[in-house]
Write an enzyme that holds these catalytic residues in place. Structure first.
Site, PDB file in Angstrom:
ATOM      1  N   ASP A  51       0.896  -1.144   0.507  1.00  0.00           N
ATOM      2  CA  ASP A  51      -0.307  -0.042  -0.293  1.00  0.00           C
ATOM      3  C   ASP A  51       0.835   1.254  -0.198  1.00  0.00           C
ATOM      4  O   ASP A  51       1.700   0.927   0.679  1.00  0.00           O
ATOM      5  CB  ASP A  51      -1.086   0.041   1.074  1.00  0.00           C
TER       6      ASP A  51
ATOM      7  N   LYS B 205      -3.680   2.328  -3.244  1.00  0.00           N
ATOM      8  CA  LYS B 205      -4.964   3.198  -3.336  1.00  0.00           C
ATOM      9  C   LYS B 205      -5.383   4.738  -2.480  1.00  0.00           C
ATOM     10  O   LYS B 205      -5.465   4.221  -1.544  1.00  0.00           O
ATOM     11  CB  LYS B 205      -6.207   2.148  -3.493  1.00  0.00           C
TER      12      LYS B 205
ATOM     13  N   MET C  37     -11.606   7.028   7.807  1.00  0.00           N
ATOM     14  CA  MET C  37     -11.455   7.660   5.776  1.00  0.00           C
ATOM     15  C   MET C  37     -13.014   8.324   5.821  1.00  0.00           C
ATOM     16  O   MET C  37     -13.727   8.671   5.086  1.00  0.00           O
ATOM     17  CB  MET C  37     -12.053   6.503   4.943  1.00  0.00           C
TER      18      MET C  37
END
Length: 262
Positions: free
Chosen positions: A43, A64, A177
């Site tokens: 990641d 991502k 998030m």
């Protein structure tokens, strides 16, 4: 874990949790696998010192990041399958824990369909690291007997998220998030019955030296606190367990941080 197909070279894909950021929060099993890996798909936010443990491996960035160019999940799935057919030890290194908002199930499904053996290695998820840095238990006798890990974020072509139903019923809520949508998150929770004076903590870069915290926040003031003077991945923590921490404005936590950082 699934068996190897007869006639194939022995290989396995390891879905490994890199933890919340600090390299020394990596598990012993994760460190051993990185040292043994032939190729590591990692990641974007994995610490450089963690990646350095894979000294003999090819490193492939597949992170991502919201609003930035990144690898699609289908592309990552294909790369994992392809790598397993050419390498003995393939590591997919994910921030936090692979099974908590890490889209690990999609990769598992692709591996199962291709008949490739896999193993999941847990990691410390951000909510636990943030609570540890605050010095506040996410559960507490008489105050919090339930904990929800939620995110309001949904991907393209995904169905409606039911995060609010879960968050409304839990004593303590960790929201992943959600920084950019903090205002809407707060309004949704208050409309669902959460009191505006519910204590809130915002932690950025949990477990790292660059960590930041916002105290004095409540659900009613979350929007302004979520964006004030902090940069980096943020976790929003909501619940009465943070009441004393907010009132004390971190004197104990600051002292603990000084001890940990030395």
């Amino acid at each position: 874990m699934w068996p190897e197909q007869p006639g194939r070279m022995p290989s396995k894909v390891f879905l490994v949790g890199a933890g919340p950021g600090a390299p020394d929060l990596l598990t012993l099993r994760a460190a051993r696998l990185l040292a043994d890996a032939d190729i590591v798909f990692h990641d974007a936010l994995v610490h450089p010192e963690t990646l350095a443990l894979a000294s003999g491996a090819e490193l492939v960035a597949v992170g991502k990041r919201c609003g930035k160019h990144s690898s699609t999940q289908s592309f990552i799935n294909l790369r994992l399958v392809e790598a397993a057919r050419h390498h003995r030890c393939v590591v997919r290194l994910k921030g936090g824990d692979p099974l908590v908002f890490g889209r690990a199930q999609e990769e598992i499904d692709a591996l199962v369909q291709a008949g490739i053996a896999f193993e999941v290695v847990p990691g410390v998820t951000a909510a636990l690291a943030a609570a540890a840095d605050l010095g506040v238990s996410l559960t507490r006798r008489g105050v919090s007997r339930s904990l929800a890990l939620v995110t309001p974020r949904i991907g393209d072509a995904e169905g409606e998220s039911h995060w609010l139903t879960c968050a409304r019923g839990a004593d303590t809520v960790a929201i992943y998030m959600a920084r950019e949508d903090a205002g809407q998150v707060a309004r949704s929770l208050m409309e669902a019955g959460r009191a505006a004076d519910t204590p809130v903590a915002v932690v950025v870069n949990a477990s790292l030296a660059s960590e930041g915290m916002q105290f004095g926040a409540t659900l009613g003031s979350l929007e302004q606190f979520a964006h004030a003077h902090l940069s980096g991945p943020a976790l929003i923590l909501i619940g009465q367990v943070f009441g004393e921490w907010v009132a004390a404005q971190l004197p104990l936590t600051d002292a603990l941080k000084q001890i940990r950082r030395t």
